[in-house]
Design a protein around this motif. Sequence first.
Motif, PDB file in Angstrom:
ATOM      1  N   ARG A  74       1.094   0.354 -14.124  1.00 48.12           N
ATOM      2  CA  ARG A  74      -0.118  -0.583 -14.115  1.00 48.12           C
ATOM      3  C   ARG A  74      -1.048  -0.340 -13.095  1.00 48.12           C
ATOM      4  O   ARG A  74      -0.556  -0.116 -11.887  1.00 48.12           O
ATOM      5  N   ASP A  75      -2.256  -0.515 -13.288  1.00 47.17           N
ATOM      6  CA  ASP A  75      -3.501  -0.051 -12.532  1.00 47.17           C
ATOM      7  C   ASP A  75      -4.258  -1.368 -11.807  1.00 47.17           C
ATOM      8  O   ASP A  75      -4.496  -2.309 -12.873  1.00 47.17           O
ATOM      9  N   SER A  76      -4.585  -1.433 -10.870  1.00 46.22           N
ATOM     10  CA  SER A  76      -5.625  -2.135 -10.400  1.00 46.22           C
ATOM     11  C   SER A  76      -7.134  -1.187  -9.736  1.00 46.22           C
ATOM     12  O   SER A  76      -6.924  -0.225 -10.117  1.00 46.22           O
ATOM     13  N   ALA A  77      -7.816  -1.845  -9.238  1.00 52.06           N
ATOM     14  CA  ALA A  77      -9.087  -1.026  -8.748  1.00 52.06           C
ATOM     15  C   ALA A  77      -8.753  -0.010  -7.826  1.00 52.06           C
ATOM     16  O   ALA A  77      -9.340   1.272  -7.684  1.00 52.06           O
ATOM     17  N   HIS A  78      -7.742  -0.183  -6.864  1.00 55.23           N
ATOM     18  CA  HIS A  78      -7.386   0.749  -5.873  1.00 55.23           C
ATOM     19  C   HIS A  78      -5.825   1.090  -5.638  1.00 55.23           C
ATOM     20  O   HIS A  78      -5.552   1.572  -5.045  1.00 55.23           O
ATOM     21  N   PHE A  79      -4.871   0.387  -6.559  1.00 60.04           N
ATOM     22  CA  PHE A  79      -3.660   0.734  -6.754  1.00 60.04           C
ATOM     23  C   PHE A  79      -2.873   1.085  -8.013  1.00 60.04           C
ATOM     24  O   PHE A  79      -3.526   0.464  -9.007  1.00 60.04           O
ATOM     25  N   THR A  80      -2.104   1.901  -8.059  1.00 62.24           N
ATOM     26  CA  THR A  80      -1.159   2.091  -9.140  1.00 62.24           C
ATOM     27  C   THR A  80       0.262   1.483  -9.017  1.00 62.24           C
ATOM     28  O   THR A  80       0.843   2.004  -7.996  1.00 62.24           O
ATOM     29  N   VAL A  81       0.879   0.731  -9.792  1.00 60.87           N
ATOM     30  CA  VAL A  81       2.318   0.329  -9.546  1.00 60.87           C
ATOM     31  C   VAL A  81       3.071   0.753 -10.642  1.00 60.87           C
ATOM     32  O   VAL A  81       2.737   0.859 -11.825  1.00 60.87           O
ATOM     33  N   LYS A  82       4.152   1.342 -10.006  1.00 58.16           N
ATOM     34  CA  LYS A  82       5.112   2.030 -11.136  1.00 58.16           C
ATOM     35  C   LYS A  82       6.345   1.266 -11.047  1.00 58.16           C
ATOM     36  O   LYS A  82       7.020   0.824  -9.736  1.00 58.16           O
ATOM     37  N   LYS A 109     -10.840  -4.998   8.893  1.00 56.24           N
ATOM     38  CA  LYS A 109     -10.040  -5.364   9.987  1.00 56.24           C
ATOM     39  C   LYS A 109      -9.999  -3.935  10.603  1.00 56.24           C
ATOM     40  O   LYS A 109     -10.253  -3.465  11.875  1.00 56.24           O
ATOM     41  N   PHE A 110      -9.451  -3.048   9.993  1.00 55.28           N
ATOM     42  CA  PHE A 110      -9.126  -1.621  10.581  1.00 55.28           C
ATOM     43  C   PHE A 110     -10.337  -0.830  10.554  1.00 55.28           C
ATOM     44  O   PHE A 110     -10.514   0.033  11.477  1.00 55.28           O
ATOM     45  N   GLY A 111     -11.358  -1.142   9.859  1.00 54.08           N
ATOM     46  CA  GLY A 111     -12.644  -0.451   9.419  1.00 54.08           C
ATOM     47  C   GLY A 111     -12.530   0.989   9.036  1.00 54.08           C
ATOM     48  O   GLY A 111     -13.137   1.756   9.077  1.00 54.08           O
ATOM     49  N   TYR A 112     -11.772   0.763   8.076  1.00 57.12           N
ATOM     50  CA  TYR A 112     -11.414   2.075   6.956  1.00 57.12           C
ATOM     51  C   TYR A 112     -10.883   1.830   5.949  1.00 57.12           C
ATOM     52  O   TYR A 112      -9.851   0.873   5.755  1.00 57.12           O
ATOM     53  N   PHE A 113     -11.285   2.279   4.621  1.00 61.66           N
ATOM     54  CA  PHE A 113     -10.710   2.120   3.542  1.00 61.66           C
ATOM     55  C   PHE A 113     -10.006   3.271   3.023  1.00 61.66           C
ATOM     56  O   PHE A 113     -10.819   4.629   2.899  1.00 61.66           O
ATOM     57  N   PRO A 114      -8.879   3.323   2.304  1.00 57.98           N
ATOM     58  CA  PRO A 114      -8.303   4.426   1.525  1.00 57.98           C
ATOM     59  C   PRO A 114      -9.324   5.377   0.534  1.00 57.98           C
ATOM     60  O   PRO A 114     -10.108   4.504  -0.228  1.00 57.98           O
ATOM     61  N   SER A 115      -9.168   6.701   0.669  1.00 53.06           N
ATOM     62  CA  SER A 115     -10.214   7.270  -0.234  1.00 53.06           C
ATOM     63  C   SER A 115      -9.815   7.739  -1.450  1.00 53.06           C
ATOM     64  O   SER A 115     -10.758   8.166  -2.190  1.00 53.06           O
ATOM     65  N   LYS A 116      -8.442   7.387  -1.689  1.00 49.60           N
ATOM     66  CA  LYS A 116      -7.921   7.381  -3.375  1.00 49.60           C
ATOM     67  C   LYS A 116      -6.810   6.451  -3.473  1.00 49.60           C
ATOM     68  O   LYS A 116      -6.697   5.582  -2.768  1.00 49.60           O
ATOM     69  N   THR A 117      -6.671   6.084  -4.861  1.00 49.29           N
ATOM     70  CA  THR A 117      -5.731   5.225  -5.337  1.00 49.29           C
ATOM     71  C   THR A 117      -4.304   5.392  -4.743  1.00 49.29           C
ATOM     72  O   THR A 117      -3.870   6.681  -4.504  1.00 49.29           O
ATOM     73  N   ILE A 118      -3.568   4.141  -4.247  1.00 50.86           N
ATOM     74  CA  ILE A 118      -2.365   4.230  -3.634  1.00 50.86           C
ATOM     75  C   ILE A 118      -1.368   3.908  -4.534  1.00 50.86           C
ATOM     76  O   ILE A 118      -1.513   2.924  -5.289  1.00 50.86           O
ATOM     77  N   VAL A 119      -0.338   4.737  -4.620  1.00 51.80           N
ATOM     78  CA  VAL A 119       0.684   4.534  -5.530  1.00 51.80           C
ATOM     79  C   VAL A 119       1.739   3.820  -5.159  1.00 51.80           C
ATOM     80  O   VAL A 119       1.932   3.970  -3.926  1.00 51.80           O
ATOM     81  N   VAL A 120       2.177   2.699  -5.745  1.00 51.61           N
ATOM     82  CA  VAL A 120       3.468   1.942  -5.100  1.00 51.61           C
ATOM     83  C   VAL A 120       4.548   1.832  -6.190  1.00 51.61           C
ATOM     84  O   VAL A 120       4.418   1.779  -7.359  1.00 51.61           O
ATOM     85  N   VAL A 121       5.749   2.323  -5.684  1.00 55.75           N
ATOM     86  CA  VAL A 121       7.089   2.225  -6.460  1.00 55.75           C
ATOM     87  C   VAL A 121       7.895   1.062  -6.399  1.00 55.75           C
ATOM     88  O   VAL A 121       8.173   0.940  -5.170  1.00 55.75           O
TER      89      VAL A 121
END
Length: 301
Positions: A74-82, A109-121
């Motif tokens: 299942r996907d959101s704007a910046h993540f894929t959950v498996k 806060k960190f001043g950086y956003f990931p450049s690609k979708t992050i996968v979460v299992v």
Amino acid sequence: DFLEKLVALATDEPFPHLALANHFQERDQLGEAARHLDQATARAGKDPAVQSYLRTVTAKVRGTEKSEARLISRDSAHFTVKFYGDADQATWTAVLEILEEAYREIGQKFGYFPSKTIVVVLHAKSTFQSATGSPVWADGLFDPVLGRIQVPAQDALADRAWLTRVLRHEFVHAILHDQLGPAGSAVPTWLNEGLAMELSGDRWSDLDQIMKQEFTLIPLPALEGVWGGLSTDAATVAYLEANSAVHYLIDRFGMHRVQELLAHLKARQALSAAMQSQLSLSYEQFQSRWMDQLQEHGKKS
């Protein structure tokens, strides 16, 4: 686009296919990754460097295919959950909501956003350790090889505060991995874990309690490597020190200076040299001043 052009121009070269296989694996496009891996294998020859890279990428692609073949996404704007089919909708919906909030808040806060979708299992609690190889005391894991956040999410909504803490913590690890790339291994574990705790707001309620007890400080250089072999008690002290040292680092020098320090580590500069150039302190001086503050805080507690 550049790699696709290279494939068309250098039809017998394996490296562009290997780079594309790695690229697509990290973006969870496993079919495309496997296709380019096959192309690279057919062109690999016997060059030791090519064979080494081929083995690395093959392990990533095939390992991901094998472990995630039966998972639903299942996907959101910046993540894929498996997850496996028995995970309920409320759990993966909550996971995506927590992560999207973390993306906005921690990224700013960190001043950086990931450049690609992050996968979460999402794993069942009973299989989390065996599936991930994590130590018994670990609540979650970011796997830098496969580029995945992995958490035991069975019955997780019974303690949403715990789920939020773990997901936010692992998201910081994912940000650092995305920002630093292969150089992420050069970041000492105490700095990596301390940043994850500090930026995620992962304040352990029992850390203040530990400060009131007698415990032996572990020198920071001894906490630079992997922590998987630490006992539960030693791991607790290690996290306490990581949290405290990074809090001191940010409070004393600011987040911008921390980013500069990370940039030097990304360029493969030694931690001692990076500290000297960015903080105008030697590693030993930093540790000494931090320990003085920690012990002063312990007296006040």
